[in-house]
Design an enzyme around this catalytic site. Structure first.
Site, PDB file in Angstrom:
ATOM      1  N   GLU A   1      58.252  44.187   0.966  1.00 11.37           N
ATOM      2  CA  GLU A   1      59.598  44.563   0.509  1.00 11.37           C
ATOM      3  C   GLU A   1      59.698  44.841  -0.990  1.00 11.37           C
ATOM      4  OE1 GLU A   1      62.489  41.750   1.810  1.00 11.37           O
ATOM      5  OE2 GLU A   1      62.196  42.190   3.915  1.00 11.37           O
TER       6      GLU A   1
ATOM      7  N   GLU B   1      59.498  41.338  10.244  1.00  9.01           N
ATOM      8  CA  GLU B   1      60.347  40.181   9.938  1.00  9.01           C
ATOM      9  C   GLU B   1      61.708  40.427  10.551  1.00  9.01           C
ATOM     10  OE1 GLU B   1      61.149  38.754   5.964  1.00  9.01           O
ATOM     11  OE2 GLU B   1      59.036  38.882   5.390  1.00  9.01           O
TER      12      GLU B   1
HETATM   13  C1  BGC Z   1      61.667  38.116   2.666  1.00  5.82           C
HETATM   14  C2  BGC Z   1      61.493  36.627   2.837  1.00  5.82           C
HETATM   15  C3  BGC Z   1      62.860  35.947   2.813  1.00  5.82           C
HETATM   16  C4  BGC Z   1      63.694  36.519   3.931  1.00  5.82           C
HETATM   17  C5  BGC Z   1      65.077  35.886   4.052  1.00  5.82           C
HETATM   18  C6  BGC Z   1      62.796  38.692   3.476  1.00  5.82           C
HETATM   19  O1  BGC Z   1      63.369  39.724   2.788  1.00  5.82           O
HETATM   20  O2  BGC Z   1      60.465  38.784   2.919  1.00  5.82           O
HETATM   21  O3  BGC Z   1      60.652  36.153   1.844  1.00  5.82           O
HETATM   22  O4  BGC Z   1      62.744  34.576   2.912  1.00  5.82           O
HETATM   23  O5  BGC Z   1      63.883  37.886   3.686  1.00  5.82           O
HETATM   24  O6  BGC Z   1      65.836  36.093   2.926  1.00  5.82           O
END
Ligand code: BGC
Length: 437
Positions: A163, A350
């Site tokens: 990101e 994610e």
């Molecule tokens: C990130 C994580 C973060 C998650 C929740 C993502 O954008 O890669 O490191 O904890 O979001 O905020």
């Protein structure tokens, strides 16, 4: 043995959020070690010096993945654990630690995935300007070479930068993440340098043709507050910033200047040949999505010309992160990316929901049920989705929010650091056991 819908499930974690052991066994300081020294910057005045102590408890965490039925463990490498000064001498104890993690995954039948950079730049490189300084690109290349030399014999799937837009936006534009820099110049230089570094990292890893190398991009669903033309334009502008700026140069489309005028500031840092180098054909896209934002034109806001309309004003539920959790974004962005190239493998690398201590974990189950529904739609549309890596395994250090938001499917007692599966983990275990035949 395979899943009925062929979707592979795993988890994503990050070094600075989990490892702890911030100064152990030769690790050098990272910008997050420096940033969290100033406790005012972190909501609950905490730091990540111990975090979940993944450094010592990694085997236990990987065992939980096996127990639940997850197949992939994606973790990031702490650059300053491997090369304490960011450049120069290698810390053999750091290499040994990640060797242990990788070997343990393989021993218990979990596939390890590496993220090379999840926001924890070595402080020594920040002292020279960090991502603002073009020289950091050569340091990153050197670091990626070291990772490849030591780990690519056992790790096939690699994600370069996690990101870029969030890392640089929060760290070099808004100043709310490490290293706490602000302003358009810091942002413009840093975003171009990190994206170029990522392209160069790709070529280094791909000297080994067996490796699959991709990137993980943040995707936030952006909508206009009203039908008025100025709000519609503002939405296109923020969509270009959040969801296209760090993607389209790689596809050969360049930076999205038409919709996003601040690209002129970035252009000052582009040198001859850069945009050619940036045309890399990643082996896959990792799509990461959490929230929806609604924007409203505001002429007085420099560079962006708009403000966010809060979930409260929009009368929608707000999560402990302050954003509207939006599971529908996964389907939306997978479809959008498949239009760039229908053949390209896609991962939902994610997704997750933040809950507070007061909220019941059944809300997380409801969230993942919606994600699964979305993925069924995606599969029905013949989109080339390979799998889902959920965020995250164990409740951990959530950057500037400290330990308040809980994204884990496994809880952790803050004093003993003992782990306990939450309802979601138990439900997922059940779900996976029905999926495999
Ligand atoms: C990130 C994580 C973060 C998650 C929740 C993502 O954008 O890669 O490191 O904890 O979001 O905020």
């Amino acid at each position: 043995m395979g899943s009925k819908n062929h979707i592979i499930w795993g988890v994503t974690t990050a070094a600075a959020q989990t490892e702890g052991a911030f100064d152990k066994d030769g690790k050098g300081p990272s910008i997050w070690d420096t940033f969290t020294k100033n406790s005012r910057k972190i909501k609950d005045k905490s730091n990540n010096q111990i975090a979940t102590n993944f450094y010592e408890r990694f085997a236990e965490d990987i065992d939980v993945c096996v127990d639940i039925g997850l197949k992939i463990f994606r973790f990031s490498i702490s650059w300053s654990r491997i090369i304490p000064d960011g450049t120069g001498a290698i810390n053999e104890k750091g290499i040994a630690f990640y060797n242990k993690v990788i070997d343990y995954c393989l021993k218990v039948g979990i596939e390890p995935w590496i993220t090379t950079y999840h926001w924890d730049l070595p402080q020594k490189l920040q002292d020279k300007g960090g991502w603002r300084n073009r020289e950091v690109i050569a340091d990153y290349e050197n670091y990626v070479r070291v990772l490849k030399d030591h780990f690519s014999d056992r790790v096939k799937n690699w994600i370069l930068v996690n990101e870029a837009i969030v890392c640089i936006g929060a760290g070099y534009f808004l100043g709310i993440h490490a290293p706490g820099k602000r302003g358009i110049k810091n942002f413009s230089a840093s975003i171009h340098h990190i994206l170029l570094a990522q392209a160069k990292g790709f070529y280094i890893l791909k000297t080994d043709n067996n490796l699959l190398v991709g990137t993980a991009v943040s995707c936030t669903k952006i909508e206009a507050y009203t039908d008025q033309k100025r709000d519609q334009k503002a939405a296109l502008r923020i969509d270009a910033l959040m969801n296209r700026l760090c993607i389209e140069p790689y596809i050969g489309l360049g930076y999205p200047k038409n919709e996003l005028p601040l690209v002129t500031n970035i252009e000052k840092f582009i040198q001859e040949g850069d945009m050619e180098i940036m045309k890399v054909d990643f082996d896959f896209w990792g799509i990461q999505t959490y929230a929806r934002e609604v924007v409203k034109s505001a002429w007085y806001i420099p560079y962006l010309g708009c403000v966010l309309v809060s979930p409260k004003k929009r009368k929608v539920p707000v999560s402990v992160m302050g954003w509207e959790t939006y599971s529908e974004g996964a389907e939306f962005f997978l479809e959008r990316f498949s239009k760039y190239d229908p053949e390209k493998p896609l991962w939902l690398s994610e997704c997750g929901i933040a809950l507070s201590d007061e909220e019941d974990d059944s809300k997380r189950i409801a969230y993942y049920k919606k994600i699964i529904k979305g993925m069924e739609n995606v599969i029905a549309k013949k989109i080339n989705l390979k799998g889902i890596l959920l965020w995250t395994l164990v409740d951990n250090f959530e950057w500037a929010e400290g330990y308040i938001p809980k994204f884990g499917i496994v809880g952790m007692d803050k004093t003993t650091l003992n782990r306990k599966m939450k309802k979601t983990a138990i439900w997922l275990k059940e779900y996976f056991s029905n999926q495999f035949d």
